[in-house]
Design a protein around this motif. Structure first.
Motif, PDB file in Angstrom:
ATOM      1  N   VAL A  42       0.806  -1.221   0.000  1.00 21.48           N
ATOM      2  CA  VAL A  42       0.000   0.000   0.000  1.00 21.48           C
ATOM      3  C   VAL A  42       0.838   1.269   0.000  1.00 21.48           C
ATOM      4  CG1 VAL A  42      -2.014  -1.097   1.052  1.00 21.48           C
ATOM      5  CG2 VAL A  42      -0.281  -0.036   2.523  1.00 21.48           C
ATOM      6  N   GLY A  43       2.126   1.158   0.304  1.00 21.15           N
ATOM      7  CA  GLY A  43       2.959   2.345   0.311  1.00 21.15           C
ATOM      8  C   GLY A  43       4.422   2.011   0.461  1.00 21.15           C
ATOM      9  N   VAL A  44       5.247   2.981   0.055  1.00 22.70           N
ATOM     10  CA  VAL A  44       6.698   2.832   0.132  1.00 22.70           C
ATOM     11  C   VAL A  44       7.267   4.086   0.787  1.00 22.70           C
ATOM     12  CG1 VAL A  44       8.823   2.534  -1.198  1.00 22.70           C
ATOM     13  CG2 VAL A  44       6.698   1.459  -1.995  1.00 22.70           C
ATOM     14  N   GLU A  45       7.997   3.905   1.875  1.00 16.59           N
ATOM     15  CA  GLU A  45       8.679   5.013   2.538  1.00 16.59           C
ATOM     16  C   GLU A  45      10.147   4.969   2.139  1.00 16.59           C
ATOM     17  OE1 GLU A  45       9.079   6.848   6.983  1.00 16.59           O
ATOM     18  OE2 GLU A  45       9.385   4.696   6.775  1.00 16.59           O
ATOM     19  N   VAL A  46      10.683   6.119   1.754  1.00 16.56           N
ATOM     20  CA  VAL A  46      12.085   6.194   1.354  1.00 16.56           C
ATOM     21  C   VAL A  46      12.795   7.164   2.291  1.00 16.56           C
ATOM     22  CG1 VAL A  46      13.692   6.733  -0.502  1.00 16.56           C
ATOM     23  CG2 VAL A  46      11.459   5.731  -1.047  1.00 16.56           C
ATOM     24  N   LEU A  47      13.742   6.659   3.063  1.00 17.16           N
ATOM     25  CA  LEU A  47      14.561   7.478   3.949  1.00 17.16           C
ATOM     26  C   LEU A  47      15.866   7.764   3.218  1.00 17.16           C
ATOM     27  CD1 LEU A  47      13.934   5.476   7.231  1.00 17.16           C
ATOM     28  CD2 LEU A  47      12.663   7.436   6.357  1.00 17.16           C
ATOM     29  N   GLY A  48      16.349   8.982   3.306  1.00 20.22           N
ATOM     30  CA  GLY A  48      17.480   9.379   2.476  1.00 20.22           C
ATOM     31  C   GLY A  48      16.987   9.659   1.065  1.00 20.22           C
ATOM     32  N   ALA A  49      15.790  10.224   0.994  1.00 19.30           N
ATOM     33  CA  ALA A  49      15.087  10.400  -0.280  1.00 19.30           C
ATOM     34  C   ALA A  49      15.835  11.287  -1.264  1.00 19.30           C
ATOM     35  CB  ALA A  49      13.688  10.965  -0.025  1.00 19.30           C
ATOM     36  N   ALA A  50      16.508  12.331  -0.793  1.00 18.39           N
ATOM     37  CA  ALA A  50      17.180  13.260  -1.699  1.00 18.39           C
ATOM     38  C   ALA A  50      18.280  12.580  -2.502  1.00 18.39           C
ATOM     39  CB  ALA A  50      17.745  14.447  -0.923  1.00 18.39           C
ATOM     40  N   ALA A  51      18.912  11.568  -1.941  1.00 14.93           N
ATOM     41  CA  ALA A  51      19.977  10.852  -2.639  1.00 14.93           C
ATOM     42  C   ALA A  51      19.447   9.685  -3.458  1.00 14.93           C
ATOM     43  CB  ALA A  51      21.005  10.341  -1.625  1.00 14.93           C
ATOM     44  N   THR A  52      18.175   9.335  -3.257  1.00 10.22           N
ATOM     45  CA  THR A  52      17.640   8.125  -3.871  1.00 10.22           C
ATOM     46  C   THR A  52      16.599   8.393  -4.956  1.00 10.22           C
ATOM     47  OG1 THR A  52      17.944   7.039  -1.730  1.00 10.22           O
ATOM     48  CG2 THR A  52      16.592   5.892  -3.317  1.00 10.22           C
ATOM     49  N   LEU A  53      15.747   9.388  -4.738  1.00 10.50           N
ATOM     50  CA  LEU A  53      14.641   9.652  -5.664  1.00 10.50           C
ATOM     51  C   LEU A  53      14.979  10.804  -6.604  1.00 10.50           C
ATOM     52  CD1 LEU A  53      11.658   9.337  -3.173  1.00 10.50           C
ATOM     53  CD2 LEU A  53      12.419   7.667  -4.871  1.00 10.50           C
ATOM     54  N   PRO A  54      14.347  10.837  -7.778  1.00  5.89           N
ATOM     55  CA  PRO A  54      14.582  11.947  -8.703  1.00  5.89           C
ATOM     56  C   PRO A  54      14.169  13.284  -8.077  1.00  5.89           C
ATOM     57  CG  PRO A  54      13.388  10.166  -9.795  1.00  5.89           C
ATOM     58  CD  PRO A  54      13.425   9.836  -8.333  1.00  5.89           C
ATOM     59  N   ALA A  55      14.968  14.318  -8.305  1.00  3.31           N
ATOM     60  CA  ALA A  55      14.691  15.644  -7.746  1.00  3.31           C
ATOM     61  C   ALA A  55      13.320  16.147  -8.181  1.00  3.31           C
ATOM     62  CB  ALA A  55      15.778  16.625  -8.151  1.00  3.31           C
ATOM     63  N   ARG A  56      12.928  15.894  -9.426  1.00  5.16           N
ATOM     64  CA  ARG A  56      11.631  16.384  -9.917  1.00  5.16           C
ATOM     65  C   ARG A  56      10.467  15.755  -9.145  1.00  5.16           C
ATOM     66  NH1 ARG A  56      10.390  11.999 -12.533  1.00  5.16           N
ATOM     67  NH2 ARG A  56      11.754  10.994 -14.008  1.00  5.16           N
ATOM     68  N   LEU A  57      10.645  14.520  -8.695  1.00  2.63           N
ATOM     69  CA  LEU A  57       9.599  13.876  -7.903  1.00  2.63           C
ATOM     70  C   LEU A  57       9.471  14.560  -6.546  1.00  2.63           C
ATOM     71  CD1 LEU A  57       7.552  11.526  -7.624  1.00  2.63           C
ATOM     72  CD2 LEU A  57       9.411  10.222  -6.598  1.00  2.63           C
TER      73      LEU A  57
END
Length: 81
Positions: free
Chosen positions: A54-69
């Motif tokens: 139902v969901g995904v939590e990403v810690l350290g998101a700035a280094a892992t996810l695209p900036a536009r997201l």
């Protein structure tokens, strides 16, 4: 296809991707922590009582996810923080 709801807390550098229909209140019954090798950050997978993701939590998101997201995500902190 609609894009999933994404929230981001810059102070905590944590993002959450909701995989449920908009407006649906679904509680996670179980969380599975993942520590991907070679990735800066941690990913937690939330499952409902029936075992559906139902969901995904990403810690350290700035280094892992695209900036536009992250720029388009619903902010959980003040923009200036």
């Amino acid at each position: 296809m609609t894009h999933p709801r994404v929230t981001y807390d810059r102070a905590a550098d944590a993002a959450y991707v909701y995989l449920t229909a908009p407006g649906t209140l679904t509680r996670a019954a179980r969380t599975v922590a993942c520590d991907p090798v070679g990735i800066d950050g941690t990913v937690n997978l939330d499952f409902d009582e029936e075992g559906r993701l139902v969901g995904v939590e990403v810690l350290g998101a700035a280094a892992t996810l695209p900036a536009r997201l992250l720029e388009s995500a619903e902010r959980l902190d003040p923009r200036g923080a």
